[in-house]
Design a protein around this motif. Sequence first.
Motif, PDB file in Angstrom:
ATOM      1  N   LEU A 594       7.111  -5.904   4.931  1.00 49.07           N
ATOM      2  CA  LEU A 594       6.664  -6.820   3.868  1.00 49.07           C
ATOM      3  C   LEU A 594       7.845  -7.501   3.186  1.00 49.07           C
ATOM      4  O   LEU A 594       7.715  -8.631   2.695  1.00 49.07           O
ATOM      5  CB  LEU A 594       5.834  -6.052   2.837  1.00 49.07           C
ATOM      6  CG  LEU A 594       4.479  -5.514   3.323  1.00 49.07           C
ATOM      7  CD1 LEU A 594       3.804  -4.725   2.214  1.00 49.07           C
ATOM      8  CD2 LEU A 594       3.578  -6.649   3.787  1.00 49.07           C
ATOM      9  N   LEU A 609       0.015  -5.074   5.334  1.00 55.03           N
ATOM     10  CA  LEU A 609      -0.553  -4.966   3.980  1.00 55.03           C
ATOM     11  C   LEU A 609      -1.781  -4.051   3.984  1.00 55.03           C
ATOM     12  O   LEU A 609      -1.905  -3.162   3.130  1.00 55.03           O
ATOM     13  CB  LEU A 609      -0.920  -6.358   3.463  1.00 55.03           C
ATOM     14  CG  LEU A 609      -1.445  -6.434   2.035  1.00 55.03           C
ATOM     15  CD1 LEU A 609      -0.395  -5.937   1.043  1.00 55.03           C
ATOM     16  CD2 LEU A 609      -1.872  -7.861   1.685  1.00 55.03           C
ATOM     17  N   GLY A 613      -1.873  -0.298   2.124  1.00 54.41           N
ATOM     18  CA  GLY A 613      -2.913   0.006   1.136  1.00 54.41           C
ATOM     19  C   GLY A 613      -3.739   1.212   1.527  1.00 54.41           C
ATOM     20  O   GLY A 613      -4.048   2.082   0.697  1.00 54.41           O
ATOM     21  N   GLU A 624      -1.081   2.188  -6.664  1.00 52.60           N
ATOM     22  CA  GLU A 624      -0.447   1.383  -5.611  1.00 52.60           C
ATOM     23  C   GLU A 624      -1.476   0.956  -4.560  1.00 52.60           C
ATOM     24  O   GLU A 624      -1.428  -0.172  -4.053  1.00 52.60           O
ATOM     25  CB  GLU A 624       0.679   2.183  -4.964  1.00 52.60           C
ATOM     26  CG  GLU A 624       1.828   2.473  -5.917  1.00 52.60           C
ATOM     27  CD  GLU A 624       2.644   3.666  -5.484  1.00 52.60           C
ATOM     28  OE1 GLU A 624       3.829   3.484  -5.178  1.00 52.60           O
ATOM     29  OE2 GLU A 624       2.067   4.786  -5.452  1.00 52.60           O
ATOM     30  N   GLU A 627      -3.474  -1.943  -5.906  1.00 50.83           N
ATOM     31  CA  GLU A 627      -2.706  -3.194  -5.882  1.00 50.83           C
ATOM     32  C   GLU A 627      -2.697  -3.809  -4.484  1.00 50.83           C
ATOM     33  O   GLU A 627      -2.960  -5.009  -4.319  1.00 50.83           O
ATOM     34  CB  GLU A 627      -1.276  -2.903  -6.358  1.00 50.83           C
ATOM     35  CG  GLU A 627      -0.353  -4.114  -6.282  1.00 50.83           C
ATOM     36  CD  GLU A 627       1.093  -3.749  -6.552  1.00 50.83           C
ATOM     37  OE1 GLU A 627       1.971  -4.598  -6.264  1.00 50.83           O
ATOM     38  OE2 GLU A 627       1.364  -2.630  -7.018  1.00 50.83           O
ATOM     39  N   LYS A 628      -2.381  -2.997  -3.463  1.00 47.07           N
ATOM     40  CA  LYS A 628      -2.264  -3.535  -2.108  1.00 47.07           C
ATOM     41  C   LYS A 628      -3.624  -3.924  -1.527  1.00 47.07           C
ATOM     42  O   LYS A 628      -3.759  -4.963  -0.871  1.00 47.07           O
ATOM     43  CB  LYS A 628      -1.592  -2.501  -1.200  1.00 47.07           C
ATOM     44  CG  LYS A 628      -0.160  -2.154  -1.593  1.00 47.07           C
ATOM     45  CD  LYS A 628       0.735  -3.393  -1.600  1.00 47.07           C
ATOM     46  CE  LYS A 628       2.172  -3.037  -1.970  1.00 47.07           C
ATOM     47  NZ  LYS A 628       3.019  -4.244  -2.106  1.00 47.07           N
ATOM     48  N   GLU A 631      -4.975  -7.137  -3.095  1.00 47.94           N
ATOM     49  CA  GLU A 631      -4.263  -8.286  -2.532  1.00 47.94           C
ATOM     50  C   GLU A 631      -4.759  -8.586  -1.118  1.00 47.94           C
ATOM     51  O   GLU A 631      -4.942  -9.755  -0.746  1.00 47.94           O
ATOM     52  CB  GLU A 631      -2.759  -8.007  -2.518  1.00 47.94           C
ATOM     53  CG  GLU A 631      -1.944  -9.183  -1.989  1.00 47.94           C
ATOM     54  CD  GLU A 631      -0.451  -8.902  -1.969  1.00 47.94           C
ATOM     55  OE1 GLU A 631       0.312  -9.807  -1.564  1.00 47.94           O
ATOM     56  OE2 GLU A 631      -0.036  -7.784  -2.350  1.00 47.94           O
TER      57      GLU A 631
END
Length: 809
Positions: A594, A609, A613, A624, A627-628, A631
């Motif tokens: 990433l 990604l 996640g 975390e 968040e991933k 996204e």
Amino acid sequence: MPEPQEPVPQPDLEKSPEKAERPAPQAGRQKGIRAIFRSKWGLLTLGIGSLVVVGGLGGFAWWWLTSKSDDDATALVEAVDAQDWNAVHKMAEKALADKRADPELLRAALFAQLMAYAAEADRQTGPERRRMLLLATQFGDQATIVGLPPGREADGLFTLGRTLHYLSRFAESRKYLREAAKLDPQKQPRVNWLMAESHLLDPEGNREEALRFNQAFLLTPGLDAPSQNAGWLQQARIHLALGKPDAAEESLKHLTPKGADSPEAHLIRGEILLFQAQQLFQSKDSHSKEEVVKYTADARAAFERVKSHALGDESTRAKAAYLLGVTLNLAEDYDGALAAWERCCSEFPDYPEAWAARFQIARLNHRLGRHDRSVDELANCIQRMVDAGRFLNPWISREDIRQTIDQIWTDCLDKKLFALSLKLTNAMEGVFPPENVYTLRAKTYIAWGEYLETSEPEGNTTEDNKARARRYFRLAGDELTRLARSRTATRFYTEDLWQAADYYYRGGSYTRASRVLREYLRNEPRRRNPQALLRLGECLLAMGKPDDALRVLYECIEFHSKDAASYKARLWAAYAHMEKAEYDKAEAVLIDNLAGELAPTSLEWRDTLFTLGTLYFHLGRDREALEKLEEAVRRYPQDHRAPEARYFLAELYLRAAVAKSSIQPNNTATQSALTRDLLQTALQELEIVQKELDMKWDKGAISPATQKLLRNVYFALGDVLYRLGRFGDAITIYVTLTNRLQSEPEVLDAYIQMARCYRAMGRTRDAQITLEQAKIMLDRLPQDVALEKTTSFTRGEWQARLAWSTQHL
């Protein structure tokens, strides 16, 4: 032949002429012998005498053997001249079996066998004739190496050339015929005839040369009437082959009245009419349709006349039978054409016209859309070819055969008739070059597998189709591997290996894919090296060898860091680390991807990604993971992994809500609102996933993995709705689950949750009924089903739990 003489007795060297009449005492004789051996002159005399004796015996033996060989060779040639073929075979086989045979006798034996088998072939037809011709050719080839008997060179070369001609080995035959004519000018007329015929029948022959040799034959002084007729008929056929029907008709005018009324002449007239009809038909001129009908009618009459009148000439009748079918086909009388060709096959099975008729039946059936019959007939024709490289037919060219096979094979493939394409390809094995067969078979398996991958499922799952598709991909890999082995020394070798490895991988045969990839890397160190290392690493990981996979993947990352394959190699290295429970190393590799030069639009960045996640989710690093995954879903809502990511998000929101509700807040109202918001967000994510997966369920396009995800989504939905106090909606969800999981152990959990909802609603009676249904379902589950594999309890624990739940309602 003189009889061998008895050895002549030699004089006794120990007796002198003077003492010959009076015998000497024994001791005296012994003393005389010792004296001879003691004297150097005596020894010399004895040695010379011995040499004379041995030389005489050797000379006699040589004379006897050579004179015998000469006589045997002469006898063989005389037997050939007398056409006593049984005697020829017997004497020649005996001479050829003798390893000490004189060269002259060996030459005579090979020549005799050539002449005998060639003469016997003239009396045979079909396979037996071909067998005789092949034997004659074998002996003739050996005779040209060893040498032919003196004075018979022209006869041997002419017979060998003629034999090769009838085996359709025209270029070879012309070489020997020319040599024979040089040695014996008397053979020039027959050579001219055969040379003209050779250039006419040879697909690579020169028709102008055929005409030149024919004209030379017709100029031969003293030709009798039958020979002249044969020459003019040959010339007519040559003109027709040159596309000159008028010149062919002109040649027929030179025939004698008897020759003009012969079956051969009527056959050629029919061919001229058929040729003119074909020319008019191809012109696409509407005004010529009536002329086509007239020409085909006249040609048909000519061929039928030949069939009925040429009773003693099977070869001519076979030609007429075949051409009658061609004429009917041109006249669009397809049933009549098929019937005519079938009769040709049954009446003249040993003639080339039968094969051509079978081939035309295959083509016509294909044109009529009868694909099964077409493939059967064409496969039959192919098997009768024996060797495609040497096969010749006077009516069907090699290019026609190749184009027809390609057309029928491709048409069957386009119409998804894969079994027929495969049947046709299998028929080519042993007849056509192996690389052609391997290529077509691989293409058939690939097309079949790709069709199954995208075809509509049969029943309620695509698993059977996908399993069959993988099987066909593996078979394609086998064929491509064989293709590579057959082209090891060519530039196609490594490309064939790459294709084989690719389809092994698609077919799930990782062991074979890894083996072929290693071979590819040994032979192709530069081209596709990063991709090959990446694919090899994937195969090794799929084989349960994460350490080996990591070595290969890190080689790709280290030596090809700028190649796109290195980013995917990091992703697979992360999978290998996760399999080894090395989660910190997996995280580091994913973060490198990433943080590198990848753009979010790239497939590798997207995969990384989602993977990162998911890794955080399973590690319990909720912040975390949230968040991933958020996204990932925001950037790629249409990705096939988005439903699972949404389910994980819902689980994360549910975890957060449960955690909030378990804490005693200072402000109860605020805390309750936050919990409800988290539950509502979880519900929204789950409903999106439910709607999408339900659509797949209704279409039947759902895999076992997707079924498992949908089941988990329904349980999560029921849990969220229960926590929101929407007990009726939760019961609806659980009812749907019980309907879909009627024979699965997980249905017991659904009944327990339904009973909990009824109890929360104060409907104790309904809760009792639900638990009773659960008990009945538990009894119906087979005893050999291990419930602890798909649920949290064993059978005994479930019985205890249901009993306790019933008591505590």
